[in-house]
Scaffold this motif. Structure first.
Motif, PDB file in Angstrom:
ATOM      1  N   THR A  95       0.728  -1.314  -0.047  1.00 30.35           N
ATOM      2  CA  THR A  95       0.012  -0.102   0.039  1.00 30.35           C
ATOM      3  C   THR A  95       0.970   1.275   0.000  1.00 30.35           C
ATOM      4  N   THR A  96       0.175   2.282  -0.577  1.00 29.41           N
ATOM      5  CA  THR A  96       0.907   3.529  -0.522  1.00 29.41           C
ATOM      6  C   THR A  96      -0.312   4.796   0.044  1.00 29.41           C
ATOM      7  N   TYR A  97       0.156   5.563   0.765  1.00 31.21           N
ATOM      8  CA  TYR A  97      -0.774   6.680   1.160  1.00 31.21           C
ATOM      9  C   TYR A  97      -0.169   8.005   1.023  1.00 31.21           C
ATOM     10  N   ASP A  98      -1.132   9.000   0.933  1.00 32.37           N
ATOM     11  CA  ASP A  98      -0.633  10.446   0.835  1.00 32.37           C
ATOM     12  C   ASP A  98      -0.540  10.757   2.196  1.00 32.37           C
ATOM     13  N   ASP A  99       0.454  11.891   2.441  1.00 33.81           N
ATOM     14  CA  ASP A  99       0.770  11.995   4.148  1.00 33.81           C
ATOM     15  C   ASP A  99      -0.449  12.544   4.702  1.00 33.81           C
ATOM     16  N   SER A 100      -1.364  13.358   3.867  1.00 37.69           N
ATOM     17  CA  SER A 100      -2.602  13.777   4.346  1.00 37.69           C
ATOM     18  C   SER A 100      -3.379  12.717   5.250  1.00 37.69           C
ATOM     19  N   LYS A 148      -2.350   9.392   6.092  1.00 37.76           N
ATOM     20  CA  LYS A 148      -1.356   8.438   6.480  1.00 37.76           C
ATOM     21  C   LYS A 148      -1.854   8.155   8.322  1.00 37.76           C
ATOM     22  N   GLY A 149      -2.035   7.115   8.720  1.00 34.62           N
ATOM     23  CA  GLY A 149      -2.346   7.135  10.070  1.00 34.62           C
ATOM     24  C   GLY A 149      -3.915   7.129  10.473  1.00 34.62           C
ATOM     25  N   ARG A 150      -4.532   7.616   9.411  1.00 35.96           N
ATOM     26  CA  ARG A 150      -6.220   7.817   9.690  1.00 35.96           C
ATOM     27  C   ARG A 150      -6.824   6.834   8.601  1.00 35.96           C
ATOM     28  N   PHE A 151      -6.286   6.732   7.606  1.00 34.86           N
ATOM     29  CA  PHE A 151      -7.081   6.004   6.264  1.00 34.86           C
ATOM     30  C   PHE A 151      -6.540   4.496   6.172  1.00 34.86           C
ATOM     31  N   THR A 152      -7.056   3.531   5.795  1.00 38.85           N
ATOM     32  CA  THR A 152      -6.442   2.205   5.319  1.00 38.85           C
ATOM     33  C   THR A 152      -7.217   1.647   4.313  1.00 38.85           C
ATOM     34  N   VAL A 153      -6.262   1.325   3.229  1.00 40.83           N
ATOM     35  CA  VAL A 153      -6.686   0.506   2.164  1.00 40.83           C
ATOM     36  C   VAL A 153      -6.653  -0.794   2.214  1.00 40.83           C
ATOM     37  N   SER A 154      -7.507  -1.561   1.889  1.00 42.20           N
ATOM     38  CA  SER A 154      -7.504  -3.005   1.867  1.00 42.20           C
ATOM     39  C   SER A 154      -8.226  -3.600   0.546  1.00 42.20           C
ATOM     40  N   LYS A 155      -8.194  -5.002   0.356  1.00 38.18           N
ATOM     41  CA  LYS A 155      -8.898  -5.668  -0.556  1.00 38.18           C
ATOM     42  C   LYS A 155      -9.416  -6.618  -0.385  1.00 38.18           C
ATOM     43  N   ASP A 156     -10.285  -7.453  -0.996  1.00 34.48           N
ATOM     44  CA  ASP A 156     -10.778  -8.907  -0.864  1.00 34.48           C
ATOM     45  C   ASP A 156     -10.619  -9.259  -2.316  1.00 34.48           C
ATOM     46  N   SER A 157      -9.718 -10.055  -2.488  1.00 29.95           N
ATOM     47  CA  SER A 157      -9.598 -10.529  -3.856  1.00 29.95           C
ATOM     48  C   SER A 157     -10.631 -11.518  -4.581  1.00 29.95           C
ATOM     49  N   ALA A 158     -11.329 -12.316  -3.447  1.00 29.49           N
ATOM     50  CA  ALA A 158     -12.179 -13.099  -3.574  1.00 29.49           C
ATOM     51  C   ALA A 158     -13.476 -12.288  -4.217  1.00 29.49           C
ATOM     52  N   LYS A 159     -13.487 -11.338  -3.712  1.00 29.04           N
ATOM     53  CA  LYS A 159     -14.792 -10.307  -3.917  1.00 29.04           C
ATOM     54  C   LYS A 159     -14.626  -9.346  -5.088  1.00 29.04           C
ATOM     55  N   LYS A 160     -13.143  -9.352  -5.285  1.00 28.49           N
ATOM     56  CA  LYS A 160     -13.040  -8.121  -6.193  1.00 28.49           C
ATOM     57  C   LYS A 160     -13.217  -6.751  -5.829  1.00 28.49           C
ATOM     58  N   THR A 161     -13.029  -6.759  -4.491  1.00 30.45           N
ATOM     59  CA  THR A 161     -13.535  -5.342  -3.951  1.00 30.45           C
ATOM     60  C   THR A 161     -12.626  -4.718  -3.092  1.00 30.45           C
ATOM     61  N   MET A 162     -12.502  -3.249  -3.223  1.00 26.10           N
ATOM     62  CA  MET A 162     -11.254  -2.566  -2.677  1.00 26.10           C
ATOM     63  C   MET A 162     -11.940  -1.717  -1.748  1.00 26.10           C
ATOM     64  N   TYR A 163     -11.455  -1.470  -0.390  1.00 24.06           N
ATOM     65  CA  TYR A 163     -11.907  -0.736   0.424  1.00 24.06           C
ATOM     66  C   TYR A 163     -11.080   0.442   1.035  1.00 24.06           C
ATOM     67  N   LEU A 171     -11.838  11.378  10.613  1.00 21.27           N
ATOM     68  CA  LEU A 171     -12.457  12.354   9.765  1.00 21.27           C
ATOM     69  C   LEU A 171     -12.209  13.870   9.969  1.00 21.27           C
ATOM     70  N   GLU A 172     -11.897  14.625   9.084  1.00 24.06           N
ATOM     71  CA  GLU A 172     -11.485  16.023   9.283  1.00 24.06           C
ATOM     72  C   GLU A 172     -12.608  16.854   8.204  1.00 24.06           C
ATOM     73  N   PRO A 173     -12.811  17.916   8.317  1.00 25.48           N
ATOM     74  CA  PRO A 173     -13.529  18.587   7.187  1.00 25.48           C
ATOM     75  C   PRO A 173     -12.725  18.768   5.973  1.00 25.48           C
ATOM     76  N   ARG A 174     -11.519  18.928   6.113  1.00 28.11           N
ATOM     77  CA  ARG A 174     -10.545  18.954   4.772  1.00 28.11           C
ATOM     78  C   ARG A 174     -10.941  17.657   3.909  1.00 28.11           C
ATOM     79  N   ASP A 175     -11.544  16.688   4.677  1.00 20.43           N
ATOM     80  CA  ASP A 175     -11.507  15.202   3.852  1.00 20.43           C
ATOM     81  C   ASP A 175     -12.597  15.360   2.913  1.00 20.43           C
ATOM     82  N   THR A 176     -13.693  16.387   2.993  1.00 15.77           N
ATOM     83  CA  THR A 176     -14.845  16.386   2.240  1.00 15.77           C
ATOM     84  C   THR A 176     -14.476  16.650   0.839  1.00 15.77           C
ATOM     85  N   ALA A 177     -14.804  15.606  -0.128  1.00 15.77           N
ATOM     86  CA  ALA A 177     -14.740  15.693  -1.407  1.00 15.77           C
ATOM     87  C   ALA A 177     -15.486  14.432  -2.129  1.00 15.77           C
TER      88      ALA A 177
END
Length: 125
Positions: free
Chosen positions: A57-62, A64-79, A85-91
């Motif tokens: 995995t790779t994260y933007d510094d903004s 890092k430590g708050r968000f986690t990316v993961s996957k379930d290969s059997a379900k072909k799904t990324m999470y 969360l902070e207001p600056r995460d609004t997007a």
């Protein structure tokens, strides 16, 4: 690869959300899947990425430590688990897939070929 993102919503500062991205079609072993976000009036920016083979995995510094990316290969799904969360995460959050990306290039939007439709995340009290 076709991508379908979901899981966005309205959350208070300090809260959590989990985004999902379901892929259809063949996912090759050199696929990298990622999350980008775009706030009003701003360019789309990198958030996180995961290599489908191996799971590194790779994260933007903004986020890092708050968000986690993961996957379930059997379900072909990324999470994307988003905590503290902070207001600056609004997007609008987009999931994306590219092939042949290496660690030094996963942050580059030009490396991605397939995009989902986006899901709105609003952090506000």
């Amino acid at each position: 690869v076709q991508l379908q993102a979901s899981g966005g919503g309205l959350v208070q500062p300090g809260g959590s959300l989990r985004l999902s991205c379901v892929a259809s079609g063949r996912i090759s072993t050199n696929t990298v899947m990622g999350w980008f976000r775009q706030a009003p009036g701003k360019e789309r920016e990198f958030v996180a990425a995961i290599k489908w083979s191996g799971g590194s995995t790779t994260y933007d510094d903004s986020v890092k430590g708050r968000f986690t990316v993961s996957k379930d290969s059997a379900k072909k799904t990324m999470y994307l688990q988003m905590n503290y969360l902070e207001p600056r995460d609004t997007a609008v959050y987009y999931c994306t897939a590219g092939r042949g990306l290496i660690t030094s290039t996963v942050r580059n939007i030009r490396g991605y070929d397939d995009w989902g439709q986006g899901t709105q995340v609003t952090v506000s009290s």
